[in-house]
Design a protein around this motif. Sequence first.
Motif, mmCIF file in Angstrom:
data_model
loop_
_atom_site.group_PDB
_atom_site.id
_atom_site.type_symbol
_atom_site.label_atom_id
_atom_site.label_comp_id
_atom_site.label_asym_id
_atom_site.label_seq_id
_atom_site.Cartn_x
_atom_site.Cartn_y
_atom_site.Cartn_z
ATOM 1 N N ARG A 282 -6.678 5.904 -45.113
ATOM 2 C CA ARG A 282 -6.544 6.848 -44.001
ATOM 3 C C ARG A 282 -5.111 6.785 -43.501
ATOM 4 O O ARG A 282 -4.630 5.719 -43.134
ATOM 5 N N ASN A 283 -4.441 7.913 -43.511
ATOM 6 C CA ASN A 283 -3.022 7.943 -43.152
ATOM 7 C C ASN A 283 -2.234 6.945 -44.000
ATOM 8 O O ASN A 283 -1.342 6.235 -43.498
ATOM 9 N N ASP A 284 -2.588 6.882 -45.279
ATOM 10 C CA ASP A 284 -1.942 6.004 -46.261
ATOM 11 C C ASP A 284 -2.151 4.521 -45.989
ATOM 12 O O ASP A 284 -1.481 3.676 -46.600
ATOM 13 N N GLN A 285 -3.078 4.207 -45.094
ATOM 14 C CA GLN A 285 -3.404 2.815 -44.808
ATOM 15 C C GLN A 285 -4.793 2.497 -45.356
ATOM 16 O O GLN A 285 -5.733 3.287 -45.187
ATOM 17 N N LEU A 286 -4.924 1.342 -45.983
ATOM 18 C CA LEU A 286 -6.212 0.911 -46.513
ATOM 19 C C LEU A 286 -7.128 0.531 -45.358
ATOM 20 O O LEU A 286 -6.828 -0.386 -44.593
ATOM 21 N N VAL A 287 -8.268 1.244 -45.211
ATOM 22 C CA VAL A 287 -9.181 0.972 -44.098
ATOM 23 C C VAL A 287 -10.508 0.381 -44.559
ATOM 24 O O VAL A 287 -11.231 -0.229 -43.769
ATOM 25 N N VAL A 288 -10.848 0.585 -45.839
ATOM 26 C CA VAL A 288 -12.069 0.003 -46.404
ATOM 27 C C VAL A 288 -11.751 -0.482 -47.810
ATOM 28 O O VAL A 288 -11.125 0.244 -48.587
ATOM 29 N N GLU A 289 -12.172 -1.689 -48.127
ATOM 30 C CA GLU A 289 -12.084 -2.197 -49.495
ATOM 31 C C GLU A 289 -13.247 -3.157 -49.719
ATOM 32 O O GLU A 289 -13.343 -4.186 -49.052
ATOM 33 N N GLU A 290 -14.124 -2.782 -50.636
ATOM 34 C CA GLU A 290 -15.280 -3.618 -50.952
ATOM 35 C C GLU A 290 -15.515 -3.612 -52.451
ATOM 36 O O GLU A 290 -15.243 -2.624 -53.131
ATOM 37 N N SER A 291 -16.040 -4.724 -52.955
ATOM 38 C CA SER A 291 -16.305 -4.863 -54.381
ATOM 39 C C SER A 291 -17.717 -5.368 -54.620
ATOM 40 O O SER A 291 -18.322 -6.007 -53.749
ATOM 41 N N ALA A 292 -18.224 -5.081 -55.802
ATOM 42 C CA ALA A 292 -19.546 -5.557 -56.214
ATOM 43 C C ALA A 292 -19.584 -5.557 -57.729
ATOM 44 O O ALA A 292 -18.641 -5.118 -58.393
ATOM 45 N N ASN A 293 -20.687 -6.054 -58.291
ATOM 46 C CA ASN A 293 -20.819 -6.158 -59.734
ATOM 47 C C ASN A 293 -22.184 -5.637 -60.156
ATOM 48 O O ASN A 293 -23.172 -5.808 -59.438
ATOM 49 N N THR A 294 -22.237 -4.999 -61.323
ATOM 50 C CA THR A 294 -23.496 -4.422 -61.780
ATOM 51 C C THR A 294 -24.546 -5.484 -62.125
ATOM 52 O O THR A 294 -25.699 -5.140 -62.345
ATOM 53 N N ARG A 295 -24.184 -6.747 -62.162
ATOM 54 C CA ARG A 295 -25.211 -7.776 -62.371
ATOM 55 C C ARG A 295 -26.157 -7.863 -61.176
ATOM 56 O O ARG A 295 -27.218 -8.478 -61.271
ATOM 57 N N GLN A 296 -25.769 -7.240 -60.053
ATOM 58 C CA GLN A 296 -26.634 -7.202 -58.869
ATOM 59 C C GLN A 296 -27.700 -6.101 -58.966
ATOM 60 O O GLN A 296 -28.569 -6.011 -58.105
ATOM 61 N N LEU A 297 -27.627 -5.275 -60.006
ATOM 62 C CA LEU A 297 -28.574 -4.179 -60.183
ATOM 63 C C LEU A 297 -29.980 -4.716 -60.429
ATOM 64 O O LEU A 297 -30.174 -5.580 -61.281
ATOM 65 N N LYS A 298 -30.955 -4.206 -59.690
ATOM 66 C CA LYS A 298 -32.322 -4.682 -59.813
ATOM 67 C C LYS A 298 -33.007 -4.143 -61.062
ATOM 68 O O LYS A 298 -33.881 -4.789 -61.639
ATOM 69 N N ARG A 299 -32.661 -2.945 -61.478
ATOM 70 C CA ARG A 299 -33.330 -2.299 -62.612
ATOM 71 C C ARG A 299 -32.369 -2.173 -63.792
ATOM 72 O O ARG A 299 -31.156 -2.157 -63.620
#
Length: 298
Positions: A216-233
């Motif tokens: 937002r306005n060239d500033q990082l406001v959200v950054e999150e990571s995850a991995n597909t090994r967390q997939l239930k199905r």
Amino acid sequence: MRVIRYVEDSRVVLAAVTDDNAVHPLPFTEFMDVVREAKRHQLSTFRYIQTLISGKRGIEKEVAELNLLVPVVAPEVWASGVTYEKSREARNYETSEKTTGQETCYDRVYHAERPEIFFKSTAARTIGPNAPIYLRSDSNWQIPEPEVGLVITREGEIVGYTIGNDMSCRDIEGENPLYLPQAKIWKHSCAIGPAIRLAETVEDPYNLQMTCRIYRNDQLVVEESANTRQLKRRYDELVSFLIRDNEVFDGTVLLTGTCIVPPNQFTLQEGDRIEIEIPEIGVLSNPVQSLAQQAVAN
């Protein structure tokens, strides 16, 4: 190996991108044509493309310099819901019907044999890299949903993996789960790309690291990571329910659910930029616009 589509001199080009990032144009314009021709030669898509580019030099331009399109013109995009614990928690947070200690529909579908699968988009509504995502005018709580997308044949064979952004209106779905189509489907509410990773070149599709960044306005406001090994199905489980007693088409994309949800107080704003990265596939980047702004521009 990845496959991309781009525009050069008003011409659509399909190309293979090797692991050393060399771009090799192919004698096709659509990804599924390559898949079908490979089958005709009784080769995997990867092996067939290797025969086409063997001994040839790539173009001088790099992927970042190309005007990328959606990597596959998906006649339909479908999506899976509540396939990660994080998604279940988010849906329960936003629903107006939640009560302490009482099981919700999201709890039930998370544990049920039958997954949640819903219609998401058509080719006309789906955009590729760098095209604008639009904000729905009657929602005040909108977020991206980063997902792995499965590119499948009409028989349900997974031939590639891409990145999907399943835009969602949390307030509309939270008001009533029956409003799901309105919370999910509107103009430019689905983005896929920037490439398709050929299925046979992915060592472990259940170990893909995904990162979502919002600026937002060239500033990082959200950054999150995850991995597909967390997939239930499993992916083949989701595909099996999609094609059951249903007609699907070559090049259909099935989004497999989100494991990244921005903070509950966050909503997208006009001018934001969304980046979703899976290193094996690339970075899907889209600016955010309002439909009102788009109407003025036209």
